[in-house]
Enzyme design. Structure first.
Site, PDB file in Angstrom:
ATOM      1  N   ASP A  20     -12.123   4.292  -3.827  1.00  0.00           N
ATOM      2  CA  ASP A  20     -11.675   5.398  -4.675  1.00  0.00           C
ATOM      3  C   ASP A  20     -12.427   5.382  -6.005  1.00  0.00           C
ATOM      4  O   ASP A  20     -13.047   4.377  -6.391  1.00  0.00           O
ATOM      5  CB  ASP A  20     -10.162   5.223  -4.907  1.00  0.00           C
ATOM      6  CG  ASP A  20      -9.446   6.511  -5.231  1.00  0.00           C
ATOM      7  OD1 ASP A  20     -10.111   7.520  -5.510  1.00  0.00           O
ATOM      8  OD2 ASP A  20      -8.190   6.495  -5.222  1.00  0.00           O
ATOM      9  N   ASP A  47      -6.594  15.391  -2.344  1.00  0.00           N
ATOM     10  CA  ASP A  47      -5.235  14.867  -2.453  1.00  0.00           C
ATOM     11  C   ASP A  47      -4.213  15.911  -2.034  1.00  0.00           C
ATOM     12  O   ASP A  47      -3.025  15.603  -1.907  1.00  0.00           O
ATOM     13  CB  ASP A  47      -4.946  14.426  -3.893  1.00  0.00           C
ATOM     14  CG  ASP A  47      -5.466  13.022  -4.144  1.00  0.00           C
ATOM     15  OD1 ASP A  47      -5.772  12.319  -3.170  1.00  0.00           O
ATOM     16  OD2 ASP A  47      -5.584  12.632  -5.327  1.00  0.00           O
TER      17      ASP A  47
HETATM   18  C1  DGJ Z   1      -6.526   9.054  -5.608  1.00  0.00           C
HETATM   19  C2  DGJ Z   1      -6.626   9.187  -4.118  1.00  0.00           C
HETATM   20  O1  DGJ Z   1      -7.165  10.414  -3.783  1.00  0.00           O
HETATM   21  C3  DGJ Z   1      -5.243   9.003  -3.510  1.00  0.00           C
HETATM   22  O2  DGJ Z   1      -5.305   9.219  -2.137  1.00  0.00           O
HETATM   23  C4  DGJ Z   1      -4.743   7.642  -3.848  1.00  0.00           C
HETATM   24  O3  DGJ Z   1      -5.536   6.663  -3.224  1.00  0.00           O
HETATM   25  C5  DGJ Z   1      -4.730   7.432  -5.351  1.00  0.00           C
HETATM   26  N1  DGJ Z   1      -5.991   7.755  -5.942  1.00  0.00           N
HETATM   27  C6  DGJ Z   1      -4.359   6.017  -5.687  1.00  0.00           C
HETATM   28  O4  DGJ Z   1      -4.444   5.760  -7.018  1.00  0.00           O
END
Ligand code: DGJ
Length: 753
Positions: A503, A573
């Protein structure tokens, strides 16, 4: 295929000194690159100017030089120098420079030792090789691979044209690769310095001069939770551009643009797609010029960029992929999909179905322990799910997003008994195990920051901007990367981790490095990206069995650079099935479904609060990598009961989605009441169509939609009605779909009989 020929052309032209028309002969070297349906042609004039001739539908003619209009121009290098400026400002150039009369957007700009920025690049020589050379960037302490498409001698041929700048020691190798079975041409370059120090101020990957401005311009824009929204508008005079200045390719714009004919739709019209294989600041622009022609440029963003070249040093310009289609936007997309599936994505999972995973982010956020995770894994296993992914919050003392990035050791208060014990336990019930990492970041509240505050990217004297209460690590420094790498290795060597979600949750600010000299500070944007590539390459090389999924606060780094390392990228997300229609449509414009991270999540959806049927959530996630992002122990029993059959359906259709051809049947941006798409096997024996009705339709009858991609001659049975018809009937006459209610969906299979 690449053909080279030397052509002598006879012209007459008005000679101002002589006061009459004079004949002249121009001997030029023409380079004609052909793919199955496209031709890209350029030529070096006797003067050494490297001119663009043509890009478009394939022609097998070996002489396209008339398209250069050499006789028309008031100046031709060979005949007079009276109006060199007009020549420079109107001639289509392959790698246009700044400062010598071409006032359109340059591809390259270099500051010489005296501070001047004018360049004059001239052709020197060429070579042709089978296949495609790898790209790499030499740094002081290591060499970093630069991501690019790959090919062997049977797939592609590469033309390298060497140019020399006439007043500095700069030399440029321009690389063009023509693919044998796909309508794709790639471009990259290496800039070398053989003389005194110079500073590169811009080094774009491609410039293409089109002879017309009668095109629409398509871009993929958005924001967090609505990435890659398609925008289309006619070109207008002046410059239209998209870019990123955030240090990543970004939520807001994607490094993709297309020029399409005004009448282009999914199935007809011309489309030229440009996609940069890069994960940092990019720039793409279409400039409509005074003569209603268009220059498209794409490359690393020149904004706030500079790169010093001492004698003997070189700079590798990332790759730009160009795809041409004369069968509409759909065909352009399918070419990108095939190119990326076959020639960009690497590793063990390249051609394999990915494990069906369950990720605990939306299930628990930071609030979990080993028992909670195990209970999810146990229930998930019973339903047919194959892997548990432990998301953010398992390391250091992290219980919210305010600490511990950089401290990559397990938090034993949360995961009692340690990581290995949990992984073994999950493996013990037959589930694979994956983890979340954010390796480019450092929390102010971390042991790493307390020990090395200068490892955060920062400007001396300025307060550091926090974003999600974190800073960005200075990945231009090898010692920083080595430290993070040794921590990652310790985790991977200690437990059986089979998947990593990488990430990146903030953009760069105060961009300066404590380790770079002041005259190299502007290199940091690019050095940072190279540092990320270095670590991801280490991961792919040393742990080839691990499935890597890139992610950036959702889909802020969905770009071809990342696809070189990870066969899949988290698309957004926003996991709401209806919002995903737009996100996945936009992503499919140039990225394959096999790479699109998509999960079934709980309702009401955590981002938009919408409730949709579990079946529809599954049908939409199925045209991505597929997985679950919910607390399977707490969802309604009816949804839980549906999971095994949903998984069966996914397994059945995944080969088609992963390897077949995608046809977009609806356009959610033009008609937001429904969407539909189809995946057709390469041999056209099988296809699957998904229809999603966004809103129920009062007092309407069924809706007729037209399948695509079937063989018109062959006969197919529709699973919806059992009817058997030739593909042409289904495609020309359509099928009727009727659903009662909002957010409903339907999957129909076509099987050859
Ligand atoms: C952003 C990601 O897109 C989410 O799926 C998740 O992993 C969060 N970060 C965790 O902080």
């Amino acid at each position: 295929m690449i053909k080279v020929n030397t052509i002598k052309k006879e012209y007459t032209k008005w000679d101002w000194q002589a006061g009459k028309n004079v004949p002249f002969t121009e001997e030029m070297t023409q380079f004609i690159l052909s793919t199955p349906n496209s031709t890209y042609a350029l030529a070096a004039l006797e003067s050494g100017h490297l001119c663009h001739i043509y890009y478009g539908r394939r022609t097998d003619d070996e002489d396209l030089a008339y398209l250069m209009r050499l006789g028309e121009n008031p100046y031709t290098p060979k005949v007079n120098s009276r109006d060199m400026g007009t020549f420079m400002d109107t001639t289509p150039f392959e790698y246009p420079v700044h400062g010598t009369g071409d006032y359109r957007e340059p591809a390259v700009m270099i500051r010489d030792g005296n501070g001047a920025t004018s360049l004059d690049l001239r052709y020197v020589s060429y070579s042709i090789t089978d296949g495609k050379p790898l790209l790499s960037q030499e740094l002081e302490d290591c060499t970093v691979k630069v991501p690019a498409t790959y090919a062997d001698g049977s797939d592609a041929r590469t033309l390298c044209i060497t140019m020399k700048e006439i007043h500095t020691g700069v030399e440029v190798d321009l690389y063009y690769t023509a693919f044998e079975s796909l309508d794709a041409v790639t471009r990259s370059a290496v800039i070398r310095n053989t003389g005194d120090r110079v500073d590169i101020l811009r080094a774009l990957s491609a410039a293409v001069d089109f002879d017309s401005c009668e095109y629409d311009w398509i871009t993929l824009n958005g924001s967090w939770a609505r990435e890659r929204i398609v925008e289309r508008s006619p070109l207008h005079h002046g410059k239209q551009s998209v870019d990123s200045v955030k240090g990543e390719s970004s939520h807001q714009s994607n490094p993709f643009v297309a020029l399409v004919s005004h009448n282009a739709d999914e199935n007809s019209g011309e489309a030229y797609g440009f996609n940069l294989v890069y994960s940092g600041n990019f720039f793409a622009q279409a400039e409509v010029t005074q003569h209603k022609r268009t220059r498209v440029v794409m490359g690393v963003n020149p904004f706030d960029f500079a790169w010093a070249l001492e004698k003997g040093q070189s700079f590798t310009v990332p790759e730009c992929v160009m795809v041409y289609s004369d069968k509409g936007i759909g065909e352009m997309s399918r070419t990108f999909h095939d190119l990326y599936r076959r020639h960009l994505i690497r590793g063990e999972y390249k051609d394999k179905r990915r494990p069906i995973l369950i990720n605990n982010w939306e299930a628990t956020y930071f609030n979990f322990d080993e028992e909670k995770l195990f209970s999810i894994a146990k229930q998930a296993k019973e339903l047919g799910i194959e892997m548990l992914v432990m998301d953010d919050g398992w390391f250091g003392h992290r219980n919210s997003d305010n600490s511990s990035l950089g401290d990559w050791y397990v938090n034993e208060n949360k995961i009692k008994g340690g990581l290995k014990a949990l992984v073994d336990r999950v493996n013990g019930i037959g589930m694979m195990f994956g983890i979340w990492l954010e390796p480019e970041m450092i929390s102010p509240d971390s042991d790493l920051y307390r020990a090395h505050p200068d490892w955060a990217i920062q400007v001396k004297g300025l307060p550091l901007t926090q974003s999600r209460e974190q800073y960005v690590l200075d990945y231009s420094r090898k010692e920083v990367r080595d430290c993070i790498w040794s921590q990652i290795k310790a985790i991977l060597d200690n437990a059986n981790i089979e998947y990593i979600k990488w990430d990146m949750n903030r953009q760069l600010t105060e961009v300066a490095s404590a380790a770079l000299p002041s005259d190299r500070q502007r290199e940091l944007w690019h050095r940072f990206v190279l540092g990320v590539y270095d670590l991801q390459e280490r991961l792919c090389t040393e742990y080839p069995h691990i499935l890597l999924e890139n992610c950036s606060g959702g889909g802020a780094r969905f770009d071809p650079g990342m696809l070189f390392y990870s066969p899949q990228i988290w698309a957004s997300d926003d996991t709401d099935a209806i919002e995903r229609l737009k996100i996945q449509y936009g992503t499919s414009i140039c990225y394959p479904a096999s790479a699109m991270g998509a999960h079934v999540s709980d309702c009401p959806n955590h981002t938009v609060g919408r409730s949709t049927p579990f079946e529809t959530r599954g049908n939409v996630a199925m045209v991505g990598t597929f997985g679950y992002e919910l607390d399977v122990t707490r969802i309604p029993q009816a949804d839980r009961d549906e999971i095994p059959s949903q998984i069966e359906k996914f397994k059945k259709y995944n080969p088609l989605v992963r390897t077949g051809d995608q046809y977009r049947l609806g356009n959610i941006f033009e008609d937001n009441t429904f969407d539909a798409w189809m995946f057709v096997s390469k041999d056209k024996s099988q296809a699957v169509l998904t229809y999603v009705q966004v809103l129920g339709r009062p007092n309407y009858h069924s809706r007729r939609i037209k399948p695509a991609g079937l063989d018109p001659e062959r006969r197919y049975r529709s699973s919806q009605t059992g009817e058997v018809h030739p593909g042409s009937t289904f495609m020309n006459c359509g099928i009727d779909v009727a659903l009662d209610g909002d957010f409903k969906s339907l999957v129909i299979e076509f099987t050859e009989v």
